[in-house]
Enzyme design. Structure first.
Site, PDB file in Angstrom:
ATOM      1  N   TRP A   1      -6.200   1.954   3.747  1.00  0.00           N
ATOM      2  CA  TRP A   1      -4.899   2.063   3.949  1.00  0.00           C
ATOM      3  C   TRP A   1      -4.160   1.375   4.896  1.00  0.00           C
ATOM      4  CZ3 TRP A   1      -1.606   4.085   0.281  1.00  0.00           C
ATOM      5  CH2 TRP A   1      -0.116   4.334   0.742  1.00  0.00           C
TER       6      TRP A   1
ATOM      7  N   ASN B   1      -7.722  11.206   0.889  1.00  0.00           N
ATOM      8  CA  ASN B   1      -6.869  10.531   1.967  1.00  0.00           C
ATOM      9  C   ASN B   1      -7.525  11.149   3.154  1.00  0.00           C
ATOM     10  OD1 ASN B   1      -5.825   9.545  -0.216  1.00  0.00           O
ATOM     11  ND2 ASN B   1      -3.738  10.651   0.101  1.00  0.00           N
TER      12      ASN B   1
ATOM     13  N   TYR C   1      -6.006  10.611  12.948  1.00  0.00           N
ATOM     14  CA  TYR C   1      -5.283  11.585  12.986  1.00  0.00           C
ATOM     15  C   TYR C   1      -6.017  13.037  13.515  1.00  0.00           C
ATOM     16  CZ  TYR C   1      -1.339   9.484  10.389  1.00  0.00           C
ATOM     17  OH  TYR C   1      -0.217   8.761   9.907  1.00  0.00           O
TER      18      TYR C   1
ATOM     19  N   LYS D   1      -0.096   0.632   9.263  1.00  0.00           N
ATOM     20  CA  LYS D   1      -1.383   0.634   9.109  1.00  0.00           C
ATOM     21  C   LYS D   1      -2.020  -0.424   8.330  1.00  0.00           C
ATOM     22  CE  LYS D   1      -1.708   5.727   9.239  1.00  0.00           C
ATOM     23  NZ  LYS D   1      -0.387   6.172   9.257  1.00  0.00           N
TER      24      LYS D   1
ATOM     25  N   ASN E   1      -0.607  12.334  -5.622  1.00  0.00           N
ATOM     26  CA  ASN E   1      -1.129  11.989  -4.361  1.00  0.00           C
ATOM     27  C   ASN E   1      -0.385  13.251  -3.522  1.00  0.00           C
ATOM     28  OD1 ASN E   1      -2.012   9.836  -2.316  1.00  0.00           O
ATOM     29  ND2 ASN E   1      -0.110  10.448  -1.812  1.00  0.00           N
ATOM     30  N   GLU E   2      -1.171  13.815  -2.837  1.00  0.00           N
ATOM     31  CA  GLU E   2      -0.987  14.930  -1.793  1.00  0.00           C
ATOM     32  C   GLU E   2       0.170  15.601  -2.275  1.00  0.00           C
ATOM     33  OE1 GLU E   2      -0.439  13.192   1.985  1.00  0.00           O
ATOM     34  OE2 GLU E   2      -2.487  11.944   1.923  1.00  0.00           O
TER      35      GLU E   2
END
Length: 671
Positions: free
Chosen positions: A544, A461, A467, A565, A408-409
Site C-alpha cells: 500500500w 491490512n 501504526y 504511502k 474492505n475494513e
C-alpha cells in the site's frame, strides 16, 4: 454560444459507413458544456470541457472539496438517422449518480461511481441537433457505496462515453453494460481446456420463430481455428434470447506474465439465414490456479508467489479523469518494479486498465467499493449487489482477474438491525452464482469478525512499523493470522516524503505529523517484506500503495489532502527509495540504486551508504576512489562507515551480475 458550435458533426460519408458497418462506435469526446448546480436564485454558469472530466481536479485534495451536482450538455448533430439499426449511449464511469436525457426525455438513471452503464436511445434521436444532458452528482448518499474511505470521491463524467450503433438484432449491450457474452474456463490444464460460453441476444426477431443462428469460432494465438459451433437461436422471451455452447481445446497455450500474448479469440457471428447481421469478438487467456494453505499460490501448475501493489486511479489536476497515456504510464511503472499482481483498490477500475493487465500478464484482485461502513437500508444492500453484478459481468472475460473482493475494513454504525455478515453472505452467494470459476475474498484490519470468514479467502491490512510495533513484527503477526487457510496481506507500508530525510532514523515518526522521512518508509518495507518472504503460506502480498493518492481529509506528511504511502509520488515523476527495494526483489533486470540520494546536504563526515541491487556484487566508489565490494543480502548492500570530504562528493556504485554491469551515481554536499 450556440450548441451547434459544440456539436460533433457527422458527415454523410460517415453516416453511410455507420449504416454499412454492423457495429459502429462514435466517441463523445468533443466539447461539452459544463456547469455546477447553481445556488438558489443564481444563473447557471457554463464552461467548455472535454471528457473525461472531473470538477474536483484541483480541490480534491482539500477537506471541503465540492460534493454536489453538476450538469453536462452535448450536442450531437446528425444529417440523418441510420435506418434498421439501434442506438445506445454507453458511459464508462460517472460519479457517483447520473440522470441521462436525450432531447428532453429521460433515458435512465445510474447509481454508482465506478461501473459502466448503457441506455438505448434509438427512438430518441432525430435528424439535426440532438441534445444529450447528464445530471451528475457526487454528493454523499447513504444508499450508494462507498459511504466513506481513505480516498477522495471525485465527481464528473470521468471516463469515456460513446454512442453505439448496433444492428436491430444483436448481441445485447444492455446486460449491465457487459459485452453480452460470458466465457467460463473449466478444467484447464496443460493438456486441455473446456469453455462454457453464454451469449445474450436482443431484438424484435426473437419475439417469434426465426431463422437466426449463432456461429461461434475459437482461434488460437496464431489465428488457427481450434473449435467452432453453430447453434439455432429460436424464439425468445420479450425480445431476448440466450445461446450456450461448449468448446474443447487440446494442448492449450497458457496465458501468463511470461507469455501474455497467448490469447485465444472467441468470435460470435449472428446469422439471419446465411447473412451475418452482428459480430462480436472477445480475447481470453487460458490459465488455472489454486491456493494451498501451507505452500501458497500455484499458477498453471507451478508455485507462483503473488507479490505486487495496490493502485488508486487519480492524478494531480485531473482527479479520476485520467487519459490512456496516464494508464499506460502507471502500467509501465508497475512493470518496471517487477510486480506480478495488482490489487485494484477500492472500486472497479477502467476497462482500459483491465485490458492492460491482460496484455501484461498481471493477476488482478478486483473489488467493489464496500469500504468502511454501510447502512441497514434495503436500498444500500441492493446497490451493493448491483455494483457487484456490474463488476463481474462487465469484466467476466478478463484473464487477469483471478479473485472478486467483497469488502474492505467494514463495520456498520447504523441502527444495527442488519450486521455486515448478513450482507457479506448475500454478496458471497451472488458472486459465486454470477461466476462459479473465481473465488471470493475480503480485506480486514480486525480479527475475529464474523464476516471475515464468509468469503473463500481473507486478506489483512497490516501496518507494523507504521501504526504499531516494529517492521519485523510483520512475521509473527502473520503467523497467527494464518488459521489454516493461508493468508494474504492486502495492505502494508508507510508514508514518505521525498523532501524529508534522516538516514539514521530508528523508529517511526509521528504518523499523523508532517515529517515523514523517505528513509523510514524504506526501513519499514525492508522489515515487512523480508518477513513475509520467509512464509510460503503467505500466498500474496500487495504494497500500500503504488502511487501517492488524494485523501481529502488527511493533513499529514508534506502535502495536505494526500496519502503519501505510495512508492511513487502523486505526479508519477519520482519513484521513492522503497520502489527500488522492490525492484531489487522482483525485477529480472540487473539494477543498483543508491538510497537516501535526495539527502543531498550532509552535516556529518561519517555516513552510511545503502544500495538496493539484485546483482551478485556491488562496488562502492567515493570521489573516484574504490572503497570495497560487497555481496548484497536480501537485495541490500551496506557500507556502515564511509567518509565524505568537505564540499561536493560523488558517490558511485558499480554492480555486476554475470556478464552484465550496471552503475548508479549521486552527489552529496558536506557542509
Amino acid at each position: 454560444m450556440s450548441r451547434l458550435f459544440l456539436s460533433l458533426l457527422l458527415s454523410s460519408a460517415t453516416l453511410f459507413q455507420m449504416s454499412a458497418a454492423l457495429r459502429q462506435d462514435v466517441p463523445l469526446d468533443g466539447r461539452w458544456l459544463f456547469s455546477k448546480t447553481p445556488a438558489e436564485n443564481q444563473v447557471r454558469q457554463w464552461q467548455e470541457v472535454t471528457i473525461p472530466h472531473s470538477w474536483n481536479g484541483v480541490d480534491g485534495v482539500t477537506p471541503d472539496y465540492y460534493r454536489g451536482g453538476a450538469r453536462y450538455e452535448y450536442t450531437l448533430t446528425l444529417d440523418s438517422v441510420p435506418a434498421g439499426q439501434r442506438a445506445f449511449l454507453r458511459f464508462e464511469g460517472v460519479s457517483q449518480e447520473a440522470d441521462v436525457a436525450v432531447n428532453g426525455e429521460n433515458v435512465g438513471n445510474h447509481k454508482g461511481a465506478f461501473n459502466a452503464f448503457c441506455f438505448e436511445v434509438t427512438d430518441k434521436l432525430h435528424k439535426g441537433d440532438n441534445i444529450i444532458v447528464v445530471d451528475a452528482t457526487n454528493a454523499k448518499n447513504d444508499n450508494i457505496a462507498p459511504l466513506e474511505g481513505d480516498f477522495t470521491i471525485f465527481g464528473g463524467i470521468y471516463r469515456p462515453a460513446k454512442l453505439m450503433i448496433l444492428p436491430e438484432n444483436c448481441i445485447t449491450p444492455l446486460d449491465y453494460a457487459s459485452p453480452g457474452t460470458y466465457i467460463t474456463q473449466q478444467n484447464v490444464s496443460d493438456k486441455s481446456a473446456h469453455l462454457h460460453v453464454v451469449t445474450k441476444l436482443d431484438g424484435p426477431a426473437f419475439d417469434k420463430s426465426n431463422k437466426m443462428s449463432l456461429r461461434t469460432t475459437v482461434t488460437d494465438p496464431e489465428g488457427n481455428v481450434v473449435a467452432s459451433r453453430t447453434a439455432k437461436v429460436g424464439k425468445g422471451v420479450e425480445g431476448k434470447a440466450t445461446v450456450t455452447g461448449e468448446f474443447d481445446i487440446k494442448n492449450p497455450a497458457l496465458w501468463s506474465k511470461a507469455a501474455p500474448s497467448n490469447r485465444y479469440t472467441v468470435r460470435h457471428e449472428l446469422l439471419d439465414g446465411k447473412t451475418v447481421v452482428d459480430t462480436l469478438s472477445q480475447r481470453i487467456g487460458l490459465r488455472y490456479y489454486n491456493i494451498d494453505p501451507d505452500s501458497g499460490f500455484y499458477f498453471n501448475g507451478k508455485s507462483y508467489r503473488l507479490a505486487g501493489v495496490n493502485r488508486h486511479q487519480d492524478r494531480p489536476g485531473k482527479g479520476w479523469a485520467i487519459s490512456k497515456e496516464d494508464h499506460d504510464e502507471d502500467m509501465a511503472l508497475i512493470k518496471e518494479i517487477g510486480a506480478n499482481t495488482i490489487r485494484l483498490a477500492h472500486y472497479p477500475h477502467s476497462g482500459y486498465f483491465y485490458d492492460l493487465c491482460d496484455d501484461n500478464g498481471m493477476l488482478v484482485w478486483a473489488e467493489i467499493p464496500f469500504v468502511g461502513h454501510g447502512t441497514d437500508s434495503p436500498e444500500f444492500a441492493e446497490n451493493l449487489k448491483t455494483q457487484l453484478v456490474e463488476l463481474i459481468r462487465q469484466n467476466y472475460n478478463h484473464p487477469s482477474i483471478f479473485i472478486w473482493s467483497l469488502f474492505n475494513e467494514i463495520g456498520f454504525g447504523n441502527s444495527g438491525a442488519v450486521q455486515p455478515a448478513g450482507i457479506v453472505a448475500e454478496l458471497n452467494e451472488l458472486a459465486h452464482a454470477e461466476d462459479p470459476s473465481r473465488p471470493t475474498i475480503g480485506a480486514t484490519n480486525k480479527d475475529d469478525l464474523p464476516e471475515n470468514w464468509i468469503p473463500d479467502y481473507l486478506a489483512y491490512n497490516n501496518y507494523p512499523g507504521w501504526y504499531w510495533a516494529e517492521p519485523a513484527a510483520m512475521g509473527p503477526s502473520t503467523d497467527w493470522k494464518n488459521k489454516g487457510k493461508g493468508v494474504a496481506i492486502s495492505e502494508y507500508g508507510a508514508g514518505a516524503s521525498i523532501h524529508d530525510h534522516d538516514p539514521y532514523i530508528s523508529k517511526a515518526p509521528k504518523t499523523d505529523g508532517h515529517y515523514h522521512p523517505e528513509e523510514w518508509q524504506a526501513v519499514v518495507h525492508e522489515g515487512n517484506y523480508s518477513e513475509l518472504a520467509k512464509r510460503p503460506y503467505a500466498w500474496a502480498t500487495w504494497v500500500w500503495n503504488m502511487f501517492d493518492f488524494a485523501s481529502a481529509w488527511r493533513n499529514e506528511g508534506d502535502a495536505r489532502g494526500m496519502n503519501d504511502k505510495g512508492l511513487v509520488t502523486y505526479d508519477r515523476k519520482t519513484p521513492k527509495d522503497a520502489f527500488y527495494y522492490y525492484k531489487a526483489q522482483w525485477s529480472d533486470e540487473p539494477m543498483a540504486y543508491i538510497t537516501a540520494r535526495r539527502h543531498e546536504i550532509r552535516e556529518d563526515a561519517e555516513t552510511k551508504v545503502k544500495v538496493y541491487s539484485n546483482c551478485d556484487e556491488v562496488q562502492l566508489i567515493v570521489n573516484g576512489t574504490p572503497v570495497s565490494t560487497v555481496k548484497p543480502e536480501g537485495g541490500i548492500a551496506r557500507w556502515d562507515t564511509v567518509t565524505l570530504r568537505p564540499g561536493d562528493n560523488v558517490i558511485t556504485v558499480k554492480a555486476t551480475r554475470g556478464a552484465s554491469t550496471v552503475t548508479d551515481t549521486c552527489n552529496w554536499y558536506l557542509k
